[in-house]
Scaffold this motif. Structure first.
Motif, PDB file in Angstrom:
ATOM      1  N   CYS A   1       0.836  -1.189   0.000  1.00 36.01           N
ATOM      2  CA  CYS A   1       0.000   0.000   0.000  1.00 36.01           C
ATOM      3  C   CYS A   1       0.879   1.249   0.000  1.00 36.01           C
ATOM      4  O   CYS A   1       2.024   1.217   0.434  1.00 36.01           O
ATOM      5  N   THR A   2       0.299   2.295  -0.518  1.00 31.80           N
ATOM      6  CA  THR A   2       0.923   3.610  -0.511  1.00 31.80           C
ATOM      7  C   THR A   2       0.040   4.519   0.317  1.00 31.80           C
ATOM      8  O   THR A   2      -1.152   4.660   0.031  1.00 31.80           O
ATOM      9  N   VAL A   3       0.629   5.090   1.376  1.00 28.56           N
ATOM     10  CA  VAL A   3      -0.114   5.907   2.335  1.00 28.56           C
ATOM     11  C   VAL A   3       0.542   7.280   2.421  1.00 28.56           C
ATOM     12  O   VAL A   3       1.766   7.382   2.487  1.00 28.56           O
ATOM     13  N   VAL A   4      -0.280   8.316   2.402  1.00 26.37           N
ATOM     14  CA  VAL A   4       0.195   9.684   2.617  1.00 26.37           C
ATOM     15  C   VAL A   4      -0.540  10.213   3.843  1.00 26.37           C
ATOM     16  O   VAL A   4      -1.767  10.341   3.837  1.00 26.37           O
ATOM     17  N   LEU A   5       0.222  10.495   4.898  1.00 26.89           N
ATOM     18  CA  LEU A   5      -0.365  10.966   6.151  1.00 26.89           C
ATOM     19  C   LEU A   5      -0.788  12.432   6.020  1.00 26.89           C
ATOM     20  O   LEU A   5       0.015  13.266   5.606  1.00 26.89           O
ATOM     21  N   PRO A   6      -2.034  12.764   6.361  1.00 23.90           N
ATOM     22  CA  PRO A   6      -2.527  14.137   6.188  1.00 23.90           C
ATOM     23  C   PRO A   6      -1.791  15.138   7.071  1.00 23.90           C
ATOM     24  O   PRO A   6      -1.517  14.873   8.244  1.00 23.90           O
ATOM     25  N   SER A   7      -1.482  16.289   6.502  1.00 27.28           N
ATOM     26  CA  SER A   7      -0.747  17.318   7.250  1.00 27.28           C
ATOM     27  C   SER A   7      -1.552  17.842   8.438  1.00 27.28           C
ATOM     28  O   SER A   7      -0.980  18.277   9.430  1.00 27.28           O
ATOM     29  N   THR A   8      -2.870  17.772   8.373  1.00 30.46           N
ATOM     30  CA  THR A   8      -3.701  18.214   9.491  1.00 30.46           C
ATOM     31  C   THR A   8      -3.443  17.368  10.733  1.00 30.46           C
ATOM     32  O   THR A   8      -3.514  17.860  11.850  1.00 30.46           O
ATOM     33  N   LEU A   9      -3.122  16.095  10.521  1.00 28.05           N
ATOM     34  CA  LEU A   9      -2.867  15.190  11.641  1.00 28.05           C
ATOM     35  C   LEU A   9      -1.399  15.126  12.036  1.00 28.05           C
ATOM     36  O   LEU A   9      -1.082  14.696  13.141  1.00 28.05           O
ATOM     37  N   CYS A  10      -0.509  15.500  11.130  1.00 31.29           N
ATOM     38  CA  CYS A  10       0.926  15.426  11.451  1.00 31.29           C
ATOM     39  C   CYS A  10       1.679  16.478  10.647  1.00 31.29           C
ATOM     40  O   CYS A  10       1.824  16.365   9.447  1.00 31.29           O
ATOM     41  N   ALA A  11       2.150  17.478  11.337  1.00 26.88           N
ATOM     42  CA  ALA A  11       2.802  18.615  10.690  1.00 26.88           C
ATOM     43  C   ALA A  11       4.275  18.371  10.388  1.00 26.88           C
ATOM     44  O   ALA A  11       4.841  19.006   9.510  1.00 26.88           O
ATOM     45  N   ASP A  12       4.900  17.449  11.113  1.00 25.40           N
ATOM     46  CA  ASP A  12       6.335  17.212  10.918  1.00 25.40           C
ATOM     47  C   ASP A  12       6.628  15.728  11.098  1.00 25.40           C
ATOM     48  O   ASP A  12       5.733  14.929  11.358  1.00 25.40           O
ATOM     49  N   GLU A  13       7.887  15.364  10.947  1.00 30.60           N
ATOM     50  CA  GLU A  13       8.271  13.957  11.029  1.00 30.60           C
ATOM     51  C   GLU A  13       7.952  13.344  12.388  1.00 30.60           C
ATOM     52  O   GLU A  13       7.435  12.232  12.473  1.00 30.60           O
ATOM     53  N   ALA A  14       8.219  14.064  13.462  1.00 27.05           N
ATOM     54  CA  ALA A  14       7.960  13.531  14.804  1.00 27.05           C
ATOM     55  C   ALA A  14       6.471  13.258  15.014  1.00 27.05           C
ATOM     56  O   ALA A  14       6.088  12.213  15.553  1.00 27.05           O
ATOM     57  N   SER A  15       5.610  14.177  14.579  1.00 32.02           N
ATOM     58  CA  SER A  15       4.171  13.971  14.766  1.00 32.02           C
ATOM     59  C   SER A  15       3.642  12.890  13.821  1.00 32.02           C
ATOM     60  O   SER A  15       2.676  12.201  14.137  1.00 32.02           O
ATOM     61  N   ALA A  16       4.284  12.705  12.667  1.00 32.50           N
ATOM     62  CA  ALA A  16       3.895  11.623  11.755  1.00 32.50           C
ATOM     63  C   ALA A  16       4.221  10.269  12.376  1.00 32.50           C
ATOM     64  O   ALA A  16       3.404   9.336  12.333  1.00 32.50           O
ATOM     65  N   ILE A  17       5.389  10.146  12.971  1.00 33.71           N
ATOM     66  CA  ILE A  17       5.757   8.902  13.651  1.00 33.71           C
ATOM     67  C   ILE A  17       4.822   8.661  14.831  1.00 33.71           C
ATOM     68  O   ILE A  17       4.373   7.542  15.071  1.00 33.71           O
ATOM     69  N   GLU A  18       4.477   9.720  15.546  1.00 35.01           N
ATOM     70  CA  GLU A  18       3.538   9.603  16.673  1.00 35.01           C
ATOM     71  C   GLU A  18       2.170   9.120  16.186  1.00 35.01           C
ATOM     72  O   GLU A  18       1.538   8.280  16.833  1.00 35.01           O
ATOM     73  N   LEU A  19       1.691   9.620  15.042  1.00 36.00           N
ATOM     74  CA  LEU A  19       0.412   9.181  14.486  1.00 36.00           C
ATOM     75  C   LEU A  19       0.457   7.679  14.185  1.00 36.00           C
ATOM     76  O   LEU A  19      -0.509   6.962  14.440  1.00 36.00           O
ATOM     77  N   CYS A  20       1.562   7.190  13.666  1.00 36.21           N
ATOM     78  CA  CYS A  20       1.698   5.762  13.359  1.00 36.21           C
ATOM     79  C   CYS A  20       1.840   4.917  14.618  1.00 36.21           C
ATOM     80  O   CYS A  20       1.486   3.745  14.627  1.00 36.21           O
ATOM     81  N   ARG A  21       2.348   5.500  15.693  1.00 30.83           N
ATOM     82  CA  ARG A  21       2.612   4.790  16.942  1.00 30.83           C
ATOM     83  C   ARG A  21       1.410   4.765  17.894  1.00 30.83           C
ATOM     84  O   ARG A  21       1.180   3.823  18.632  1.00 30.83           O
ATOM     85  N   ARG A  22       0.600   5.801  17.844  1.00 33.54           N
ATOM     86  CA  ARG A  22      -0.465   6.035  18.814  1.00 33.54           C
ATOM     87  C   ARG A  22      -1.639   5.055  18.638  1.00 33.54           C
ATOM     88  O   ARG A  22      -2.024   4.722  17.531  1.00 33.54           O
TER      89      ARG A  22
END
Length: 183
Positions: free
Chosen positions: A92-113
């Protein structure tokens, strides 16, 4: 290795540390099993939505979903990997929405949470129906991407001009199967 390649490698290493053993979930295995499914998050990962479970029940009853996973015991990354590894396997190809994750740290947090949100695999020919149903219930539905190929590719939707869709993870399904955490 250039600086952008090193950042992508470091992000992949950080993200793979969030991968949980499948045995941590009491739910049935998640299987995507086919290309072309719309992957989406139902609900808001940042706060519970009281109608999310009712919407999920209606989506299932109306036959709009191929698969789904509550993300209360298992995180998004683990659910994506499990769905991809099947069997049968499909990437799969996934693009994390910027509204939910503004930077790399918050993107990793979204995947971890974990939380009260759900990962949905919606039949492509029924995605408009699914979107309208949850919109009528005033529940957020965050499209992430599609099932396709033989890799799990996770990107952020915004990045610097030199790398507008920064890659957090690009891993073959074979490599993921070999790296699967043991209980």
């Amino acid at each position: 290795m250039g600086s952008s390649e090193k950042r992508a490698y470091d992000a992949s290493v950080d993200l793979l540390r969030c991968w949980q053993p499948d045995s941590l979930s009491s739910q049935e295995p998640l299987v995507f099993g086919r290309p072309g499914l719309l992957l989406a998050i139902l609900g808001d990962p940042r706060q519970p939505h009281p109608q999310a479970k009712a919407a999920l029940t209606t989506l299932v009853e109306q036959g709009l979903l191929c698969a789904h996973r509550a993300l209360d015991e298992q995180n998004l990354l683990t659910a994506l990997v499990s769905g991809c590894l099947g069997p049968p396997q499909v990437g799969c190809t996934v693009v994390l929405p910027s509204t939910l994750c503004a930077d790399e740290a918050s993107a990793i947090e979204l995947c971890r949470r974990t939380g009260s949100h759900h990962l949905l695999a919606i039949f492509a020919d029924r995605q408009a129906d699914a979107r309208l149903l949850v919109q009528d219930m005033h529940i957020p539905l965050w499209p992430l991407g599609r099932t396709t190929g033989q890799n799990l590719l996770i990107r952020r939707s915004e990045g610097p001009e030199a790398d507008p869709f920064p890659t957090l993870l690009n891993c073959s399904l074979t490599d993921l199967a070999n790296r699967r955490p043991q209980p």
